[in-house]
Design an enzyme around this catalytic site. Sequence first.
Site, PDB file in Angstrom:
ATOM      1  N   SER A  61       0.867  -1.180   0.000  1.00 48.91           N
ATOM      2  CA  SER A  61       0.000   0.000   0.000  1.00 48.91           C
ATOM      3  C   SER A  61       0.895   1.217   0.000  1.00 48.91           C
ATOM      4  O   SER A  61       2.083   1.131   0.367  1.00 48.91           O
ATOM      5  CB  SER A  61      -0.868  -0.005   1.269  1.00 48.91           C
ATOM      6  OG  SER A  61      -1.505   1.239   1.476  1.00 48.91           O
ATOM      7  N   TYR A 109      -2.345  -1.131  10.469  1.00 47.42           N
ATOM      8  CA  TYR A 109      -2.262  -1.280   9.016  1.00 47.42           C
ATOM      9  C   TYR A 109      -0.937  -0.733   8.497  1.00 47.42           C
ATOM     10  O   TYR A 109      -0.241  -1.384   7.708  1.00 47.42           O
ATOM     11  CB  TYR A 109      -3.435  -0.561   8.363  1.00 47.42           C
ATOM     12  CG  TYR A 109      -3.579  -0.788   6.877  1.00 47.42           C
ATOM     13  CD1 TYR A 109      -4.225  -1.923   6.398  1.00 47.42           C
ATOM     14  CD2 TYR A 109      -3.090   0.125   5.946  1.00 47.42           C
ATOM     15  CE1 TYR A 109      -4.370  -2.149   5.029  1.00 47.42           C
ATOM     16  CE2 TYR A 109      -3.223  -0.083   4.588  1.00 47.42           C
ATOM     17  CZ  TYR A 109      -3.874  -1.215   4.134  1.00 47.42           C
ATOM     18  OH  TYR A 109      -4.009  -1.433   2.783  1.00 47.42           O
TER      19      TYR A 109
END
Length: 277
Positions: A159, A172
């Site tokens: 990401s 995350y």
Amino acid sequence: MVRILQSAGLDRTGTARPLDGRVAIVTGSTSGIGLAIANTLAEQGALIVINGLGDEAEIERLCRELSDRHQTPVRYDDADLSQAGAVMDLVDRSARAFGPVEILVNNAGIQYVSPIEEFPPEKWDAILAINLSAVFHATRCVLPDMRRRGWGRIINVASAHGLIGSPFKSAYVAAKHGVIGLTKVTALEMAEAGITCNAVCPGYVWTPLVEHQVRAQAVAHGISEDEVVRKVLLAEQPNKRFATAEEIAGTVAFLCSPAAASITGASISVDGGWTAH
């Protein structure tokens, strides 16, 4: 467990496909980015193992559709990636069904948003298990066969948050940074073995889940969906548009191609310029 098989080979025009006969696992692939990746790799001739959540009948339909469309075997495995043993079983079952795994796409991920001091420890553990530990366990299991065959492609869907931070996403961001580090170590250890390992780092990608978030935030904030997109979700993304799942899939497919044989240990941003700031 659902298994739908067809014979692999040429595409409908009789043209040889670049990944014919390659065995690929794509985690988190019953929807969204993972499904687009599975579809693209199947289109190029790979034998596909999909994995993820969903209704059993719908997944069976999905397997049949992918297999019929691309004339290549497609298999579903319901392994719970939060469990190390289940990840190892996923790789073992895939190898027994199709042969040694040659392409591993670690795409599965979950998210939870909260300030650190309020972040539930069980959510932290779950996110690290799915987003990071499962990547390690799957990678560890596929490497011996890849090394023996002298060829392998590991693509970790990280990401933009593997490269930068954002508030309220501690687990995350930590997991995705860990994925970037694991990608580099894997690449270095496998550099002379014919195995590449790279990370793809998307920004915001248009998926049904994001579409739902846009609608929900528009209602919650009393603003238009366009304002949510431009002023909230894409505030840091210079091109002001979502990537498509197919764009991410195309990047993954390129990393599996002969043209990418010297690309390893890289973190490839597909984020509309977000991390260029």
